[in-house]
Design a protein around this motif. Structure first.
Motif, short mmCIF file in Angstrom:
data_model
loop_
_atom_site.label_atom_id
_atom_site.label_comp_id
_atom_site.label_asym_id
_atom_site.label_seq_id
_atom_site.Cartn_x
_atom_site.Cartn_y
_atom_site.Cartn_z
N ALA A 90 0.82 -1.21 0.00
CA ALA A 90 0.00 0.00 0.00
C ALA A 90 0.85 1.26 0.00
O ALA A 90 0.43 2.31 -0.49
CB ALA A 90 -0.94 0.00 1.20
N THR A 91 2.05 1.18 0.55
CA THR A 91 2.93 2.35 0.60
C THR A 91 4.32 1.95 0.12
O THR A 91 4.61 0.78 -0.10
CB THR A 91 3.03 2.90 2.03
N LYS A 92 5.17 2.96 -0.03
CA LYS A 92 6.55 2.69 -0.44
C LYS A 92 7.48 2.56 0.76
O LYS A 92 8.68 2.43 0.60
CB LYS A 92 7.04 3.81 -1.36
N ASP A 93 6.92 2.62 1.95
CA ASP A 93 7.74 2.40 3.14
C ASP A 93 8.27 0.97 3.13
O ASP A 93 7.52 0.01 2.93
CB ASP A 93 6.91 2.63 4.41
N GLY A 94 9.56 0.82 3.33
CA GLY A 94 10.15 -0.51 3.32
C GLY A 94 10.18 -1.13 1.94
O GLY A 94 10.02 -2.34 1.80
N ALA A 95 10.37 -0.30 0.91
CA ALA A 95 10.38 -0.80 -0.46
C ALA A 95 11.48 -1.82 -0.66
O ALA A 95 12.58 -1.69 -0.12
CB ALA A 95 10.56 0.36 -1.44
N ALA A 96 11.16 -2.87 -1.44
CA ALA A 96 12.17 -3.89 -1.75
C ALA A 96 13.27 -3.35 -2.64
O ALA A 96 14.42 -3.75 -2.55
CB ALA A 96 11.49 -5.09 -2.41
N PHE A 97 12.90 -2.39 -3.53
CA PHE A 97 13.86 -1.82 -4.48
C PHE A 97 13.64 -0.31 -4.56
O PHE A 97 12.52 0.18 -4.41
CB PHE A 97 13.66 -2.44 -5.88
N ARG A 98 14.73 0.39 -4.83
CA ARG A 98 14.67 1.84 -5.06
C ARG A 98 15.56 2.16 -6.24
O ARG A 98 16.77 1.89 -6.22
CB ARG A 98 15.14 2.61 -3.82
N ASP A 99 14.97 2.74 -7.28
CA ASP A 99 15.76 3.06 -8.47
C ASP A 99 16.65 4.27 -8.19
O ASP A 99 16.14 5.35 -7.89
CB ASP A 99 14.83 3.38 -9.64
N PRO A 100 17.96 4.09 -8.27
CA PRO A 100 18.85 5.24 -8.09
C PRO A 100 18.86 6.10 -9.35
O PRO A 100 18.50 5.66 -10.44
CB PRO A 100 20.21 4.58 -7.86
N ARG A 101 19.26 7.32 -9.19
CA ARG A 101 19.41 8.21 -10.35
C ARG A 101 20.76 7.92 -11.00
O ARG A 101 21.81 8.07 -10.36
CB ARG A 101 19.32 9.66 -9.93
N ILE A 102 20.75 7.50 -12.24
CA ILE A 102 22.00 7.14 -12.92
C ILE A 102 22.05 7.80 -14.30
O ILE A 102 22.00 7.13 -15.33
CB ILE A 102 22.17 5.62 -13.03
N ASP A 103 22.12 9.11 -14.29
CA ASP A 103 22.23 9.84 -15.56
C ASP A 103 23.63 9.74 -16.15
O ASP A 103 23.82 9.93 -17.35
CB ASP A 103 21.87 11.32 -15.35
N THR A 104 24.60 9.42 -15.31
CA THR A 104 25.97 9.31 -15.78
C THR A 104 26.57 7.99 -15.32
O THR A 104 26.03 7.33 -14.42
CB THR A 104 26.84 10.46 -15.24
N GLU A 105 27.68 7.60 -15.93
CA GLU A 105 28.37 6.38 -15.53
C GLU A 105 28.88 6.48 -14.11
O GLU A 105 28.86 5.49 -13.35
CB GLU A 105 29.53 6.10 -16.48
N GLU A 106 29.28 7.68 -13.70
CA GLU A 106 29.75 7.87 -12.33
C GLU A 106 28.63 7.60 -11.33
O GLU A 106 28.85 6.98 -10.28
CB GLU A 106 30.30 9.29 -12.15
N GLU A 107 27.41 8.04 -11.65
CA GLU A 107 26.28 7.80 -10.75
C GLU A 107 25.93 6.32 -10.71
O GLU A 107 25.54 5.80 -9.66
CB GLU A 107 25.08 8.63 -11.22
N ARG A 108 26.08 5.63 -11.84
CA ARG A 108 25.81 4.19 -11.86
C ARG A 108 26.81 3.45 -10.98
O ARG A 108 26.44 2.55 -10.22
CB ARG A 108 25.85 3.66 -13.28
N LEU A 109 28.10 3.81 -11.09
CA LEU A 109 29.12 3.16 -10.27
C LEU A 109 28.91 3.45 -8.79
O LEU A 109 29.14 2.58 -7.94
CB LEU A 109 30.50 3.63 -10.72
#
Length: 725
Positions: free
Chosen positions: A110-129
């Motif tokens: 019902a909520t996003k509290d305790g989400a199993a996954f969270r998509d990180p912001r990865i606009d650049t390769e540095e952010e992905r790493l």
């Protein structure tokens, strides 16, 4: 599952990769197909409106609210929020969770509290790493771990109750959804999307899934529901001891025997709790040859739909007509996922090829008749994604191939011994098989366990399950995990996850097999309480999780062996037997292995002749000689074979001290003080492990591990620390 959640895969990429476009076009999509699904309020209030909204896009499937009616799998009651079933011949789908029949399951939050996954912001390769380094995609919170554990539990239950190569599921949190694809290597997780503002993705997924063939949905089509003539059905059930007529029989293809016949039996029994593993299942089945091989009347009522498939090269038609496969017989089938190396210079032999080598060298005490091969369409795919540009996790994946093997003999488990002499005889036979394999076939078994030694009707032992065997001259690493039977691995392997597996480790495993089976199943005197028995057995399970997916243990094993107190002297068998004295004899070399070795200073003191009246030097020389003799004993099985043979030649073995499977056992609970000691040890171990990461790669490679389920601690307790085995 750590390191095995591969995300966040773009949703369109996911659909295009796993869901081919349908010939039947998708109907026109309303502006807001999910407008009647509440966006607020209780989670349970969303199930039925969501089912109503999606049913239009699944003409061949039926979605059912199963949130209140569970299915008991491995003694645990599990309830998926929505289960999707096939519509079969007008028969209504189950009104409850049924993992044996479901095609797809959905889980709501019902909520996003305790989400199993969270998509990180990865606009650049540095952010992905950075996302990979911080592990932000799989939040390291108790709620996040619990949510992922729930998903993995559901997927594992579905795979354990069906014949599957892979499966799909849907996770919905608030107004956002993800698609998941599960196979024994890992789980692919899509990026989240808002199914209200972008309903096309949800509708496209369901429409395409509805139009997939069973094979495209992940079903193992080499197994079908049996269609036997009544008299043959009855004969199969009689041979397998199946008294319940409600138990369904299945038709199994035997790789290497395609077109020659089929094996028939019930669904494989399973206690697998982990989806990511070798998922080994085995059971007796009945082999029935086809009429086109025997030239007679069909022995079963099925149409022989695979008769035109090519016969595998391992078994020729003439051999089947004249040999052991020409007659209906009970055989033992093993269904598993064998490990494939992802290294170009490392070849992992399938188990039937290992048996071929063993038979060429006339290895005794192994199954004589063995056929096996890979199951069509059963290769994992998630390992192909380890270099994907969207991947924001550090993957820890082993590729697998679905594999099936049959033995021509159906034995019984080692723990069903009729006497302690039969128990020791079976272990002795398996040790001889191991010794012959090492000395002549140049193969090391590497998975000696209670489950891998079986008893024949004549009371002899056979050493089976050679799939983890490795050539003695093969020193390269194979995989990022060690999987084996935890209770029977050597203390050194458990203490040092980077240690290379040797003959000595297998020899110690034979000792643990004999000791564990004795403590677990041999009746003891009344003063040996259920709590004491449980405490002694708990020493085999000792483990401690470290940073970096690494498990460590065996410290108590090592201490007991070093002190000469293994197994516990508090165990006294009810019937007088030489068994315990044999265990005390077999443990002796390991006292030197796990004790303090002689120092260089001590060796120098006795290097040259000395006055025999100097008692200190006499004792020192004797201790060094004892140590060198013990270490020499551990280099081959010769001493162990001779020692057990001498014990078996004794006359005082009883004949009526058979295994008791109803012995009461109480496992101890950890006291606050024990927890404090264990936590302190873990912190020290983690510090040592972090220090080892700073070593040059060549230093770590010098001690590359080998796998030992896998999980039956089940076999499969992992023990990997970033090295490969």
């Amino acid at each position: 599952m750590d390191g095995r959640w591969l995300g966040a895969m773009p949703v369109d990429t996911f659909l295009n990769k796993y869901f081919p476009a349908t010939e039947e076009p998708l109907p026109d999509l309303p502006d807001n197909p999910f407008e009647n699904v509440p966006s607020k309020g209780s989670e349970s209030g969303r199930y039925d409106p969501f089912i109503t909204a999606i049913q239009e896009w699944m003409p061949h499937l039926q979605a059912v609210n199963t949130s209140t009616k569970g299915d008991k799998v491995n003694k645990v009651n599990l309830k998926t929020d929505i289960s999707i079933y096939n519509r079969v011949g007008g028969v209504p789908p189950p009104d409850r969770t049924d993992f044996s029949r479901m095609e797809l399951w959905m889980e709501f939050k019902a909520t996003k509290d305790g989400a199993a996954f969270r998509d990180p912001r990865i606009d650049t390769e540095e952010e992905r790493l950075l996302a990979i380094e911080t592990g932000s995609f799989t939040p390291d919170t108790d709620e996040g771990k619990k949510a992922r554990g729930q998903l993995a539990h559901y997927a594992g239950a579905q795979h354990s109750q069906q014949f599957r190569h892979f499966s799909f599921s849907v996770v919905i949190q608030e107004d956002h959804a993800r698609f998941l694809r599960w196979d024994p290597s890992a789980t692919v997780v899509t990026a989240e999307f808002n199914y209200r503002t972008n309903p096309r993705l949800m509708v496209e997924f369901l429409w395409r899934f509805d139009h997939l063939s069973p094979k495209q949905r992940g079903h193992d089509v080499s197994i079908q529901l049996a269609n036997l003539a009544p008299e043959v059905d009855a004969r199969v059930r009689e041979k397998l001891g199946i008294k319940n007529s409600d138990i369904a029989l299945y038709q199994y293809e035997v790789p290497g025997m395609i077109g020659m016949g089929y094996a028939y039996g019930p669904r494989f029994p399973t206690e697998n709790r982990s989806l990511v593993s070798r998922c080994t299942r085995s059971s007796p089945v009945v082999w029935i040859p086809n009429e086109d091989v025997l030239g007679g009347t069909k022995s079963c009522g099925e149409p022989g739909s695979h008769s035109e498939r090519n016969v595998d090269e391992h078994v020729g038609e003439d051999e089947v007509k004249k040999g052991p496969w020409s007659k209906e017989r009970v055989i033992y089938m093993k269904d598993t996922w064998r490990f494939l190396s992802d290294l170009a210079d490392v070849e992992v032999m399938p188990e039937h090829e290992i048996y071929e080598i063993l038979h060429q060298h006339r290895t005794p005490h192994i199954p004589e008749l063995v056929i096996g091969g890979d199951v069509d369409g059963g290769r994992t795919q998630t390992q192909e994604l380890v270099d994907a540009p969207w991947l924001c996790v550090q993957p820890r994946i082993s590729p697998y191939q679905h594999y099936r093997l049959v033995h021509g003999i159906v034995g019984r488990p080692l723990f069903q011994f009729d006497s302690t002499k039969q128990l020791v005889t079976a272990v002795f036979d398996a040790l001889q098989a191991h010794s012959h394999a090492v000395n002549y076939a140049k193969l090391l078994h590497r998975d000696i366990s209670v489950g891998n030694i079986i008893l024949t009707d004549e009371g002899k032992g056979l050493l089976i399950d050679w799939e983890m065997a490795k050539k003695m001259d093969e020193h390269g690493s194979r995989r990022p995990d060690r999987t084996g039977t935890w209770q029977f691995m050597s203390a050194n392997l458990l203490q040092q996850p980077g240690k290379f597996h040797t003959v000595t480790d297998d020899l110690e495993s034979f000792l643990h097999v004999l000791a564990w089976t004795t403590i677990r199943y041999v009746p003891a005197i009344d003063s040996y309480s259920a709590g004491r028995r449980g405490k002694d057995l708990a020493s085999f399970d000792e483990h401690d999780e470290m940073e970096g997916h690494c498990h460590e243990g065996g410290h108590l094993k090592g201490l007991l062996l070093a002190a000469g107190k293994y197994p516990s002297s508090s165990f006294q068998p009810r019937c007088k037997t030489p068994l315990f004295e044999l265990l005390q004899e077999l443990r002796k070399p390991f006292k030197s292995l796990y004790g303090d070795p002689p120092t260089d200073t001590d060796r120098k003191k006795v290097e040259f002749p000395f006055d025999q009246s100097d008692w200190e030097l006499v004792v020192m020389r004797a201790a060094i000689d004892r140590y060198e003799k013990d270490m020499a004993c551990l280099q081959s099985s010769t001493w162990f074979v001779d020692t057990i043979k001498m014990a078996l030649d004794k006359q005082e073995w009883p004949t009526d001290d058979k295994a008791d499977r109803n012995i009461r056992i109480t496992f101890p609970r950890e006291t606050p003080r024990q927890e404090q000691i264990r936590t302190s040890h873990r912190q020290r171990s983690q510090a040592m492990w972090r220090s080892s990461k700073a070593l040059p790669s060549s230093s770590k490679r010098a001690a590359s591990p080998t796998p030992g389920p896998s999980s039956k601690r089940p076999r499969g307790t992992p023990a990997a620390c970033g090295t490969r085995c």
